[in-house]
Design a protein around this motif. Structure first.
Motif, PDB file in Angstrom:
ATOM      1  N   TRP A 471      84.893 -42.524  57.213  1.00 21.28           N
ATOM      2  CA  TRP A 471      83.605 -41.845  57.357  1.00 21.28           C
ATOM      3  C   TRP A 471      82.605 -42.203  56.264  1.00 21.28           C
ATOM      4  CZ3 TRP A 471      81.719 -38.842  61.210  1.00 21.28           C
ATOM      5  CH2 TRP A 471      82.614 -38.496  62.214  1.00 21.28           C
ATOM      6  N   ARG A 472      82.968 -43.088  55.355  1.00 23.88           N
ATOM      7  CA  ARG A 472      82.102 -43.329  54.200  1.00 23.88           C
ATOM      8  C   ARG A 472      80.818 -44.057  54.561  1.00 23.88           C
ATOM      9  NH1 ARG A 472      86.838 -44.856  49.755  1.00 23.88           N
ATOM     10  NH2 ARG A 472      87.728 -42.736  49.697  1.00 23.88           N
ATOM     11  N   GLN A 473      80.806 -44.811  55.644  1.00 21.75           N
ATOM     12  CA  GLN A 473      79.582 -45.463  56.096  1.00 21.75           C
ATOM     13  C   GLN A 473      78.851 -44.643  57.148  1.00 21.75           C
ATOM     14  OE1 GLN A 473      78.291 -48.149  54.708  1.00 21.75           O
ATOM     15  NE2 GLN A 473      80.031 -48.308  53.309  1.00 21.75           N
ATOM     16  N   ARG A 474      79.586 -43.798  57.868  1.00 26.25           N
ATOM     17  CA  ARG A 474      78.991 -43.067  58.989  1.00 26.25           C
ATOM     18  C   ARG A 474      78.329 -41.764  58.582  1.00 26.25           C
ATOM     19  NH1 ARG A 474      83.887 -42.618  63.064  1.00 26.25           N
ATOM     20  NH2 ARG A 474      82.303 -41.493  64.271  1.00 26.25           N
ATOM     21  N   ILE A 475      78.665 -41.234  57.407  1.00 27.45           N
ATOM     22  CA  ILE A 475      78.155 -39.912  57.046  1.00 27.45           C
ATOM     23  C   ILE A 475      76.644 -39.920  56.853  1.00 27.45           C
ATOM     24  CG2 ILE A 475      80.281 -39.036  56.034  1.00 27.45           C
ATOM     25  CD1 ILE A 475      79.266 -39.933  53.325  1.00 27.45           C
ATOM     26  N   PHE A 476      76.029 -41.101  56.626  1.00 23.95           N
ATOM     27  CA  PHE A 476      74.580 -41.153  56.457  1.00 23.95           C
ATOM     28  C   PHE A 476      73.851 -41.343  57.788  1.00 23.95           C
ATOM     29  CE2 PHE A 476      76.136 -42.540  52.256  1.00 23.95           C
ATOM     30  CZ  PHE A 476      75.508 -41.584  51.471  1.00 23.95           C
ATOM     31  N   GLU A 477      74.581 -41.418  58.885  1.00 21.12           N
ATOM     32  CA  GLU A 477      73.958 -41.544  60.189  1.00 21.12           C
ATOM     33  C   GLU A 477      73.665 -40.162  60.750  1.00 21.12           C
ATOM     34  OE1 GLU A 477      76.410 -43.896  62.682  1.00 21.12           O
ATOM     35  OE2 GLU A 477      76.497 -45.601  61.292  1.00 21.12           O
ATOM     36  N   VAL A 478      72.599 -40.074  61.522  1.00 23.73           N
ATOM     37  CA  VAL A 478      72.191 -38.779  62.053  1.00 23.73           C
ATOM     38  C   VAL A 478      73.208 -38.283  63.077  1.00 23.73           C
ATOM     39  CG1 VAL A 478      70.782 -39.759  63.919  1.00 23.73           C
ATOM     40  CG2 VAL A 478      70.216 -37.512  62.988  1.00 23.73           C
ATOM     41  N   PHE A 479      73.456 -36.969  63.041  1.00 21.41           N
ATOM     42  CA  PHE A 479      74.379 -36.265  63.936  1.00 21.41           C
ATOM     43  C   PHE A 479      75.830 -36.690  63.737  1.00 21.41           C
ATOM     44  CE2 PHE A 479      70.450 -36.720  66.660  1.00 21.41           C
ATOM     45  CZ  PHE A 479      69.908 -35.519  66.219  1.00 21.41           C
ATOM     46  N   GLN A 480      76.169 -37.265  62.583  1.00 20.74           N
ATOM     47  CA  GLN A 480      77.558 -37.619  62.289  1.00 20.74           C
ATOM     48  C   GLN A 480      78.099 -36.628  61.259  1.00 20.74           C
ATOM     49  OE1 GLN A 480      79.369 -39.966  63.781  1.00 20.74           O
ATOM     50  NE2 GLN A 480      77.652 -40.621  65.050  1.00 20.74           N
ATOM     51  N   ARG A 481      79.127 -35.891  61.654  1.00 18.92           N
ATOM     52  CA  ARG A 481      79.724 -34.923  60.730  1.00 18.92           C
ATOM     53  C   ARG A 481      81.185 -35.254  60.483  1.00 18.92           C
ATOM     54  NH1 ARG A 481      78.080 -30.601  58.967  1.00 18.92           N
ATOM     55  NH2 ARG A 481      80.152 -29.688  59.076  1.00 18.92           N
ATOM     56  N   GLY A 482      82.010 -35.224  61.533  1.00 20.67           N
ATOM     57  CA  GLY A 482      83.422 -35.517  61.372  1.00 20.67           C
ATOM     58  C   GLY A 482      84.236 -34.262  61.136  1.00 20.67           C
ATOM     59  N   GLN A 483      85.156 -33.993  62.033  1.00 19.51           N
ATOM     60  CA  GLN A 483      85.985 -32.815  61.884  1.00 19.51           C
ATOM     61  C   GLN A 483      86.887 -32.923  60.661  1.00 19.51           C
ATOM     62  OE1 GLN A 483      88.036 -32.370  65.577  1.00 19.51           O
ATOM     63  NE2 GLN A 483      86.176 -31.933  66.750  1.00 19.51           N
ATOM     64  N   GLU A 484      87.240 -34.158  60.254  1.00 15.47           N
ATOM     65  CA  GLU A 484      88.088 -34.298  59.080  1.00 15.47           C
ATOM     66  C   GLU A 484      87.431 -33.714  57.844  1.00 15.47           C
ATOM     67  OE1 GLU A 484      87.060 -36.645  61.034  1.00 15.47           O
ATOM     68  OE2 GLU A 484      88.660 -37.973  61.716  1.00 15.47           O
ATOM     69  N   LEU A 485      86.092 -33.821  57.741  1.00 17.14           N
ATOM     70  CA  LEU A 485      85.393 -33.290  56.575  1.00 17.14           C
ATOM     71  C   LEU A 485      85.434 -31.768  56.561  1.00 17.14           C
ATOM     72  CD1 LEU A 485      82.260 -35.631  56.611  1.00 17.14           C
ATOM     73  CD2 LEU A 485      84.467 -35.974  55.489  1.00 17.14           C
ATOM     74  N   ASP A 486      85.275 -31.128  57.726  1.00 15.92           N
ATOM     75  CA  ASP A 486      85.307 -29.668  57.774  1.00 15.92           C
ATOM     76  C   ASP A 486      86.684 -29.133  57.422  1.00 15.92           C
ATOM     77  OD1 ASP A 486      82.676 -29.541  58.419  1.00 15.92           O
ATOM     78  OD2 ASP A 486      82.990 -29.367  60.577  1.00 15.92           O
ATOM     79  N   ARG A 487      87.734 -29.836  57.838  1.00 19.30           N
ATOM     80  CA  ARG A 487      89.078 -29.356  57.534  1.00 19.30           C
ATOM     81  C   ARG A 487      89.393 -29.443  56.045  1.00 19.30           C
ATOM     82  NH1 ARG A 487      90.578 -32.033  62.502  1.00 19.30           N
ATOM     83  NH2 ARG A 487      91.165 -33.900  61.321  1.00 19.30           N
ATOM     84  N   GLN A 488      88.618 -30.228  55.305  1.00 18.66           N
ATOM     85  CA  GLN A 488      88.873 -30.372  53.879  1.00 18.66           C
ATOM     86  C   GLN A 488      88.106 -29.359  53.036  1.00 18.66           C
ATOM     87  OE1 GLN A 488      88.028 -34.417  52.841  1.00 18.66           O
ATOM     88  NE2 GLN A 488      89.707 -35.251  54.035  1.00 18.66           N
TER      89      GLN A 488
END
Length: 544
Positions: A471-488
């Motif tokens: 997710w290190r490249q995708r987090i700066f894209e619009v509407f990209q969150r990632g469930q892995e980040l919320d679980r952390q």
């Protein structure tokens, strides 16, 4: 003298030399061989001379040679009188054989010349096709097309190639013009382009013109035109060759126009998808906090008398928190839409990094009850001394830092968050490394002289779980969150938001000529860094 005249003289000299050698051979063999064998020398000379002479000249030369043969070698010599029974058939056969050989060799010569011409035309087509195949901008290959057409023209070739779509009116800005056409030539090129038909002699349209106007045809329409001044002797084959070369350019221009149209359609589709996603995200992320605010306000209105002061306080805090969240989400969404628009104008002024960071600290601490962690503050800042001023939009940069601090506080737990402002590529003063802990207090500075720098780095760092590599490249894209980040998250809860905060940070950084970067810290945690260029202030030279 032109090259064609030189070749004609060379060919005539070769034919004359053949006849002279034949005459010398007949004089040398006269009296040693009979008349029939001498006549074979004449026929052979006529056949060889016809390799370099046109058919009429070869036939006339053969007839004169037969008459001379009759005068000098056929009895009675010195007279054109002949023995009809003995020599008439011989002389007639000599003339016939000479003429037939001249015609056959002239035909072979014409076929060989046609084969050479066709090979040259095929090579010109192949060379131009290779050139157009290897270029991403076919219009820039107009000089190559002009060079291929130049042998067919008596003057420099003039070309008009569309750069994109056909404008409603003749607009030289929408096309590339090669050469310097006069007013009539300019209008003729545009007329040929719009009509998609050839003009000029032999085309059936505007036969009185002194030049060919040939369209650069694609499969459906034309994408350019060529003006070719007619040589003294032009034929249909030359026009067909010129049209084939122009059609190669037209097909290449059509492919490029199709690629541009496809890209525009793709961009429009992406824009529409982004707008749809934005509307969906806004509706979703507005509905939840609005429902929370409505529920808390309804409870205060309907049950206010039965609630304790602590309960009322919690409900009011809920209303305030949700309202601030809505405000931040609205600001990020509006800034993202505004900064992605072309031609955006920022309100730039000279600002100090200390004031920007101080404003962010004050706003965050007012909004959040940030308690100092044991042994030190939970939110702190470290700023190098004597930093150069930034030419920036202060409101946008404080919004960027505030977004980064809010995100870090969500995931850092009790590990603390640090705002770091430093110069890139500057040596640290000796005595303490940059990673050493600061003294007691909130803000840390380094001593030492000022150094010149090209970049100023605004970083927000934490010791949280960090961002997974995927997710290190995708987090700066619009509407990209990632469930892995919320679980952390430290509390295990899911964070609300549409994923526009970091996208807005990147848009703000790029609007200032900088860039957003993510860096994983060596001992765990994240560092979100905004790299901004440093400009020299007016009236000041570069730092020594």
């Amino acid at each position: 003298m032109t090259a064609s005249h030189t070749n004609q003289l060379r060919h005539r000299a070769a034919a004359l030399g053949v006849w002279l050698l034949g005459a010398l051979a007949m004089w040398a063999l006269d009296g040693r061989v009979d008349l029939a064998n001498l006549s074979m020398l004449l026929v052979m000379s006529a056949a060889l001379a016809s390799l370099w002479l046109p058919v009429p000249a070869s036939m006339l030369t053969s007839l004169l040679a037969v008459l001379a043969f009759n005068w000098f070698f056929v009895p009675p010599r010195g007279s054109f009188a002949i023995d009809l029974r003995q020599h008439a058939l011989l002389l007639g056969s000599m003339v016939a054989l000479s003429w037939v050989s001249s015609i056959l060799l002239a035909r072979l010569r014409w076929q060989a010349e046609a084969a050479r011409r066709h090979a040259a035309q095929a090579e010109a087509l192949r060379s131009l096709a290779d050139r157009l195949r290897d270029t991403a901008q076919p219009a820039e290959s107009a000089p190559a097309l002009a060079q291929a057409l130049q042998p067919l023209s008596s003057m420099p070739v003039q070309l008009l190639c569309l750069l994109d779509r056909l404008p409603a009116r003749n607009d030289d800005g929408a096309a590339l013009i090669h050469g310097q056409p006069d007013a009539d030539g300019h209008d003729g090129l545009w007329a040929c382009l719009r009509a998609g038909q050839a003009f000029g002699p032999g085309t059936g349209r505007y036969e009185e013109l002194p030049a060919w106007y040939l369209p650069m045809r694609g499969r459906r329409t034309s994408f350019g035109a060529a003006r070719i001044a007619l040589p003294s002797a032009a034929d249909t084959g030359q026009r067909e060759q010129a049209q084939a070369l122009c059609d190669l350019m037209g097909q290449a221009l059509e492919r490029r126009a199709t690629e541009r149209a496809t890209q525009r359609a793709h961009d429009d589709a992406e824009g529409q998808a982004t707008r749809n996603a934005l509307l969906a995200a806004i509706s979703h992320d507005y509905r939840t906090p609005l429902a929370t605010i409505l529920g808390a306000a309804s409870a205060l209105q309907e049950q206010g008398d039965r609630l304790t002061s602590a309960q009322r306080r919690r409900l009011l805090d809920t209303v305030m928190d949700e309202t601030r969240a809505l405000s931040r989400f609205t600001d990020n969404t509006l800034q993202l839409a505004r900064l992605d628009a072309p031609g955006v104008q920022l309100k730039l002024d000279w600002e100090s990094a200390e004031e920007l960071v101080g404003a962010v600290l004050r706003r965050v601490r007012q909004r959040r009850a940030v308690e100092p962690e044991e042994g030190g503050p939970r939110l702190r800042a470290r700023i190098e001394p004597e930093l150069p001023l930034l030419r920036c939009d202060a409101l946008l940069l404080t919004q960027l830092l505030e977004n980064l601090v809010d995100n870090a506080l969500k995931y850092a737990g009790t590990s603390g968050v640090e705002i770091l402002v430093r110069r890139e590529g500057v040596e640290r003063p000796q005595g303490r490394p940059a990673s050493s802990p600061p003294p007691d207090g909130v803000t840390e500075t380094w001593g030492g002289p000022a150094f010149p720098c090209d970049k100023l780095v605004l970083a927000v760092r934490d010791r949280g779980p960090g961002v997974p590599p995927a997710w290190r490249q995708r987090i700066f894209e619009v509407f990209q969150r990632g469930q892995e980040l919320d679980r952390q998250r430290p509390d295990g809860s899911a964070a609300r938001g549409a994923g526009v905060g970091l996208a807005a940070c990147r848009a703000i950084a790029r609007a200032h000529g900088g860039e957003m970067r993510y860096r994983a810290r060596s001992h765990g945690g994240s560092s979100f860094e905004c790299w901004l260029p440093v400009e020299v202030q007016p009236g000041e030279g570069p730092m020594p």
